[in-house]
Design an enzyme around this catalytic site. Structure first.
Site, PDB file in Angstrom:
ATOM      1  N   GLY A  18       0.679  -0.926  -0.011  1.00 51.89           N
ATOM      2  CA  GLY A  18       0.100   0.194   0.140  1.00 51.89           C
ATOM      3  C   GLY A  18       1.182   1.528   0.082  1.00 51.89           C
ATOM      4  CG  ASP A  38       8.136   4.081  11.558  1.00 51.94           C
ATOM      5  OD1 ASP A  38       7.619   2.856  11.063  1.00 51.94           O
ATOM      6  OD2 ASP A  38       7.335   3.742  12.151  1.00 51.94           O
ATOM      7  N   GLY A  46      -4.466  -0.733   5.322  1.00 42.54           N
ATOM      8  CA  GLY A  46      -4.744  -0.331   6.504  1.00 42.54           C
ATOM      9  C   GLY A  46      -5.586  -0.447   6.797  1.00 42.54           C
ATOM     10  CE1 TYR A  47      -5.817  -0.204  12.613  1.00 49.40           C
ATOM     11  CE2 TYR A  47      -3.712   0.367  12.182  1.00 49.40           C
ATOM     12  CZ  TYR A  47      -4.522  -0.470  12.643  1.00 49.40           C
ATOM     13  OH  TYR A  47      -3.616  -1.268  13.482  1.00 49.40           O
ATOM     14  CE  LYS A  71      -3.781   7.191   1.995  1.00 52.99           C
ATOM     15  NZ  LYS A  71      -4.080   5.442   2.639  1.00 52.99           N
ATOM     16  CG  HIS A  74      -0.197   9.903   7.012  1.00 54.71           C
ATOM     17  ND1 HIS A  74      -1.223   9.345   6.856  1.00 54.71           N
ATOM     18  CD2 HIS A  74       0.551   8.783   7.763  1.00 54.71           C
ATOM     19  CE1 HIS A  74      -1.571   8.771   6.442  1.00 54.71           C
ATOM     20  NE2 HIS A  74      -0.349   7.700   6.825  1.00 54.71           N
ATOM     21  NE  ARG A  75       2.904   6.907   3.717  1.00 50.10           N
ATOM     22  CZ  ARG A  75       1.716   6.011   4.271  1.00 50.10           C
ATOM     23  NH1 ARG A  75       0.702   5.973   3.471  1.00 50.10           N
ATOM     24  NH2 ARG A  75       1.216   5.706   4.972  1.00 50.10           N
TER      25      ARG A  75
HETATM   26  P1  IMP Z   1       5.505   0.860   9.568  1.00 50.74           P
HETATM   27  O1  IMP Z   1       5.217   2.519   9.291  1.00 50.74           O
HETATM   28  O2  IMP Z   1       5.616   0.249   8.807  1.00 50.74           O
HETATM   29  O3  IMP Z   1       5.995   0.342  10.979  1.00 50.74           O
HETATM   30  O4  IMP Z   1       3.363   0.685   9.067  1.00 50.74           O
HETATM   31  C1  IMP Z   1       2.477   1.176   9.663  1.00 50.74           C
HETATM   32  C2  IMP Z   1       0.767   1.021   9.387  1.00 50.74           C
HETATM   33  O5  IMP Z   1       0.185   1.982  10.194  1.00 50.74           O
HETATM   34  C3  IMP Z   1       0.970   0.500   8.366  1.00 50.74           C
HETATM   35  O6  IMP Z   1       0.855  -1.126   8.341  1.00 50.74           O
HETATM   36  C4  IMP Z   1      -0.960   0.666   8.607  1.00 50.74           C
HETATM   37  O7  IMP Z   1      -1.049  -0.308   9.462  1.00 50.74           O
HETATM   38  C5  IMP Z   1      -0.635   1.675   9.172  1.00 50.74           C
HETATM   39  N1  IMP Z   1      -1.243   3.142   8.134  1.00 50.74           N
HETATM   40  C6  IMP Z   1      -0.166   4.443   8.138  1.00 50.74           C
HETATM   41  N2  IMP Z   1      -0.841   4.678   6.952  1.00 50.74           N
HETATM   42  C7  IMP Z   1      -1.143   4.751   6.721  1.00 50.74           C
HETATM   43  C8  IMP Z   1      -2.777   5.063   6.236  1.00 50.74           C
HETATM   44  O8  IMP Z   1      -2.254   5.791   5.209  1.00 50.74           O
HETATM   45  N3  IMP Z   1      -3.747   4.240   5.896  1.00 50.74           N
HETATM   46  C9  IMP Z   1      -4.064   3.070   6.834  1.00 50.74           C
HETATM   47  N4  IMP Z   1      -3.017   2.420   7.828  1.00 50.74           N
HETATM   48  C10 IMP Z   1      -1.988   2.949   7.857  1.00 50.74           C
END
Ligand code: IMP
Length: 197
Positions: free
Chosen positions: A12, A70, A154-155, A176, A181-182
């Site tokens: 994703g 992250d 994800g969420y 989106k 945030h990203r």
């Molecule tokens: P990490 O940064 O790889 O530790 O994972 C971040 C986790 O946060 C992801 O696996 C999702 O569960 C959640 N997450 C981060 N960004 C998003 C987003 O844009 N949408 C939904 N879930 C997110």
């Protein structure tokens, strides 16, 4: 063209990041495209610490530029959980749906006004031999009572950004990207790159 490896194996995220970074003049790949990538244990207390660790490890290993995100969901009624543990909330064996169902269950007695939350992102850009550069983004919102929508990952189905009635998973990619945030962290990175390349 400068080689850049996006230090993630999350499909994703890879999709969202690659679509933006590819326009910035890099030859982009991710950890999904390489064999035997280095193992990275995300044991930092903050999004920044984990992002720097991922980008630094990949930049050192492949001796090329690396970009790592992250990110996670911070829920006020859960004292900031799942936070840096968002990807592992509820245990390693769960899928995205099981994870957000667990979150909805943890919030089942929490009324709408107290379901405030935010997605946070720290993006680290590392070029071998240089200090890490960090970019951040946050989107405020609240946790829905039930999931809606099928886009994103994800969420997204349980997060309603402030100012919208749709969940993040009901927005299309461009919507989106514009408010997430990203997306914000990537915009800051792109602006910095324009000035510093
Ligand atoms: P990490 O940064 O790889 O530790 O994972 C971040 C986790 O946060 C992801 O696996 C999702 O569960 C959640 N997450 C981060 N960004 C998003 C987003 O844009 N949408 C939904 N879930 C997110």
């Amino acid at each position: 063209m400068t080689r850049l490896i996006v230090a993630t194996g999350n499909r994703g995220k890879t999709k969202e990041i690659n679509s933006i970074v590819a326009d910035l003049g890099f030859e982009v790949s991710s950890l999904l495209d390489v064999e035997n990538p280095p193992e990275i244990i995300e044991d930092g207390d903050t999004f920044e610490a984990n992002a720097v660790k991922k980008a630094q490890t990949v930049a050192d290993f492949y001796q090329c530029a690396s970009l790592a995100d992250d990110s996670g969901l911070v829920v006020d009624a859960l004292d900031g959980a799942p936070g840096v543990y968002s990807a592992r909330y509820g245990g390693h064996g769960l899928n995205d749906t099981q994870r957000y169902e667990k979150l909805l269950d943890a919030l089942k007695d929490v009324p709408a006004p107290r379901r405030t939350a935010r997605f946070e992102c720290a993006l680290a850009f590392v070029v071998p031999g240089d200090v890490p550069h960090i970019f951040r983004g946050t989107v405020e919102g609240h946790i829905a009572l039930a999931p809606r929508g099928t886009n994103g990952f994800g969420y997204d189905p349980v997060f309603i950004p402030n100012g919208r009635s749709e969940s993040m998973a009901e927005l299309d990619n461009a919507q989106k990207r514009q408010l997430s945030h990203r997306g914000q962290a990537l915009d800051s990175f792109a602006a910095w790159l324009q000035k510093n390349k």
